[in-house]
Each structure stands twice: as C-alpha cells, then as structure tokens.
Design a protein around this motif. Sequence first.
Motif, PDB file in Angstrom:
ATOM      1  N   GLY A 216      19.448  38.445  63.926  1.00  0.00           N
ATOM      2  CA  GLY A 216      20.238  38.802  65.105  1.00  0.00           C
ATOM      3  C   GLY A 216      20.458  40.302  65.196  1.00  0.00           C
ATOM      4  N   ILE A 217      20.747  40.936  64.063  1.00  0.00           N
ATOM      5  CA  ILE A 217      20.925  42.394  64.037  1.00  0.00           C
ATOM      6  C   ILE A 217      19.626  43.090  64.438  1.00  0.00           C
ATOM      7  CG2 ILE A 217      21.470  44.380  62.581  1.00  0.00           C
ATOM      8  CD1 ILE A 217      23.131  42.369  60.839  1.00  0.00           C
ATOM      9  N   ARG A 218      18.519  42.620  63.904  1.00  0.00           N
ATOM     10  CA  ARG A 218      17.218  43.221  64.250  1.00  0.00           C
ATOM     11  C   ARG A 218      16.945  43.118  65.753  1.00  0.00           C
ATOM     12  NH1 ARG A 218      14.869  40.261  59.543  1.00  0.00           N
ATOM     13  NH2 ARG A 218      14.737  41.733  57.806  1.00  0.00           N
ATOM     14  N   LEU A 219      17.264  41.972  66.335  1.00  0.00           N
ATOM     15  CA  LEU A 219      17.033  41.774  67.761  1.00  0.00           C
ATOM     16  C   LEU A 219      17.882  42.732  68.593  1.00  0.00           C
ATOM     17  CD1 LEU A 219      16.884  37.877  67.772  1.00  0.00           C
ATOM     18  CD2 LEU A 219      15.022  39.387  68.508  1.00  0.00           C
ATOM     19  N   VAL A 220      19.142  42.912  68.199  1.00  0.00           N
ATOM     20  CA  VAL A 220      20.004  43.855  68.917  1.00  0.00           C
ATOM     21  C   VAL A 220      19.457  45.278  68.770  1.00  0.00           C
ATOM     22  CG1 VAL A 220      22.305  44.887  69.003  1.00  0.00           C
ATOM     23  CG2 VAL A 220      22.069  42.412  68.736  1.00  0.00           C
ATOM     24  N   GLY A 221      19.049  45.624  67.540  1.00  0.00           N
ATOM     25  CA  GLY A 221      18.492  46.955  67.314  1.00  0.00           C
ATOM     26  C   GLY A 221      17.246  47.218  68.131  1.00  0.00           C
ATOM     27  N   ARG A 222      16.462  46.180  68.323  1.00  0.00           N
ATOM     28  CA  ARG A 222      15.200  46.337  69.049  1.00  0.00           C
ATOM     29  C   ARG A 222      15.383  46.339  70.566  1.00  0.00           C
ATOM     30  NH1 ARG A 222      10.076  42.078  68.659  1.00  0.00           N
ATOM     31  NH2 ARG A 222       8.724  43.139  70.173  1.00  0.00           N
ATOM     32  N   PHE A 223      16.337  45.533  71.066  1.00  0.00           N
ATOM     33  CA  PHE A 223      16.365  45.265  72.502  1.00  0.00           C
ATOM     34  C   PHE A 223      17.593  45.765  73.262  1.00  0.00           C
ATOM     35  CE2 PHE A 223      13.464  41.766  71.083  1.00  0.00           C
ATOM     36  CZ  PHE A 223      12.336  42.185  71.787  1.00  0.00           C
ATOM     37  N   LEU A 224      18.688  46.113  72.589  1.00  0.00           N
ATOM     38  CA  LEU A 224      19.894  46.421  73.355  1.00  0.00           C
ATOM     39  C   LEU A 224      19.728  47.687  74.204  1.00  0.00           C
ATOM     40  CD1 LEU A 224      22.680  45.707  74.241  1.00  0.00           C
ATOM     41  CD2 LEU A 224      23.610  46.742  72.162  1.00  0.00           C
ATOM     42  N   ALA A 225      19.199  48.740  73.635  1.00  0.00           N
ATOM     43  CA  ALA A 225      19.014  49.963  74.430  1.00  0.00           C
ATOM     44  C   ALA A 225      18.095  49.701  75.630  1.00  0.00           C
ATOM     45  CB  ALA A 225      18.443  51.079  73.564  1.00  0.00           C
TER      46      ALA A 225
END
Length: 376
Positions: A216-225
């Motif tokens: 979940g952290i990786r997904l946020v790091g990859r996609f939130l910006a």
Amino acid sequence: MTVLSRPIEILRPEAIEFGSGTVAAIGGWVAARGIRRTLVVADAFNAARIGILGLPGEVAVFGEVKPEPDIPNLGKALALAEAVQPDLVIGFGGGSAMDLAKLVAVLPGSGQSIHDVVGPEKVLGRKVALVQVPTTAGTGSEGGTRALVTDPATQNKLAVQSRFMLADLAVVDPDLTMTVPPAVTAATGVDALAHCAEAFTSRKAHPVIDLYALEGIRLVGRFLARGVADGTDREARAGLALASMYGGFCLGPVNTTAGHAVAYPLGTRHHVAHGLACAVIFPHTLAFNAPAVAEKTALVLQALGLPASSDPATVREATHGWCAGLGIEMRLSRLGVPEGDLGAMATEAHAIRRLLDNNPRELSRDEILAMYRAAF
C-alpha cells in the motif's frame, strides 16, 4: 516484535469487485437477491448521482453525511432507516458515508444505541444486506469492520468494531474517484499511507498484514503525485484505490497507532478533514517512532521513493517535504487551530489508549504537545 506464530483473524467482505466500470455490477447483484427497498447513505455530492448505481426497486437516500459524522448526524440517518425499513443499505462516498452505513445496517430494530455498541464485538447482529461503494481513495472503510462517529458531548470519536458490519459486497471502482479535487486526493492518499505505515510499524504488526501495508505504501509513493497532478489518470486512480483498500485491510487485525490518535483532535475539535489531519501529523509520529522500528521506518521511506533512513530528523524532514510537495498545508496555524488549544488537544490525544497502546514507542502527553508545537 513481529511473531509469525501469533494468532490473527482476517475478515474480508464476502465479495469484492475491483476495477474500472465495476459499479455496473451492483444493479445485477441487488436484483439477483430480490431486494425491494434500498437505503443509500451518502454525502450531498454523491446523493445527487446515485443513478450510476443502477438500483432496481424502491430507493431512499440519506444525503446528509457530514465530513466528520457525529451522533446527531447518525440519529438522522437511523430515523430514516426506521421509516424506510430497507432490505439493503449502501454506503456511497468516503469513509464517513461508509461508516454511517455500517451503523445504519445494524442498529435499527436492534434495541441497541450507539453507546451500547462502542468497543469490539458488541453488536447483536444484522438483518439487512450491506454494500459499500467508496468514491475516495483514503479510508479503506469498504473492507473493514470498524465505524467511527464523534460524540459532541466529549469531542471524542466513538469506535465500533463488529463482524456484523462487514460488507456483503464491496465495489471499488476507481473511476468514481475522478471527480475528487487535487487537495482532497492528496489528503486522502496520505490517510491511506498512514493506515499502512502505522500498521506496518505497530506493536501488533504481523507478516500477514505487512504484505498489504508495504505494498500500500509503495502504491501511494508511485501514484499519489500523479493522481494529484491529473485527476483523470486512470492508472493512478486505480493504484490509489488499491492502496486505500489495502490500508483498510490493515485496520481490522492490527489497526493504527499514534499517528491517528494525535490527528483525531484536529478533526473532532477543529473540523480539520481527517486525511488532512493525518498528513500534518504523519512526519512527526513516523520520526518519533523511528528509533523503535528503525528497519521498518527505512522501508517506509524507501517505498515512498525517498532515501532510506531511520534517523528521526531525516525521516521528519523527508516525509514533511514529500507531503508538502503534494500541495498539502502542513501548518496547524494555517488550518484554523488556535495555539492556545494545543495543550487540551495533547491531553485528549494521550487518552486514546486503544491506539496509543499499539504504538511501538511510549508517547507521553508532553511529547504529543511537542509534536503539535512543531506542526504549528
């Protein structure tokens, strides 16, 4: 310390539909079960677009869900449910709508009040079907068994946990989140991040949940910006929806820690949106806990795409800059929080033992006050 053999129970909705266009599955699901009366619990924006749910039969709508729902807000929804007598309750919106839907599905006709069910597994049962349809990517409430409402008398959040509040069907259609504005996308995305990071570094952390938390952290790091920069980026929206769902999976068996405890008074006392409150506090609690969970803290930063570190000052600076880079206002003084209230907030946050007892490091009232002052 994470122990492989420690018992853990994993509960999930009976069915999960994930992906673009899956909202179309709801109508058929409802029709196949012969459901005649549906009550949709939503905020005003989503109440105006319930047509996309494709619901057959009679449909009533409670469209007054507040951003930080309280007992009076719940009372209005319960009164409508008593009048409608639905066969199905649908939570349609963010975490607030889905949390109220859970309570609306179990309380009417039960003889129980909200105060009777606060805590774990006090709900007596459920007689109606429950469907959850998130329209933001933050809380992950669609996949969990908890609901939170604010008690105006104490300005504290009441937490209810029950397996009877688990959805029969969760429909996570990322396309529904494309209307979310950039500021809300950013804040709710950090809420999902906080769920994952707090569960990952919790005293109760478990390898079964670490899998979801770190991804979940990786997904946020990859996609939130990307999602903040372009709300129509379908891949980014899907990645954030998945991160949010994974964060929700973390909440049941492990739950959050100091980050949410310290963030809660910002919402209950000063109506700072929950995701925004979590974002402001996130760098401070992650940095505070770093000495106790050094390896995992470094992995959190690495998963966000930041240089791995467990040095508290480096962790705080890096994650603060990452959140600010999303356009999030990181100063309490700019969010309407009066400096004179920081002490009362610290006292209130320190009393939230159900979360602070999960924290990997003891946190005093004065240390919480120091965090508020640093964030001010």
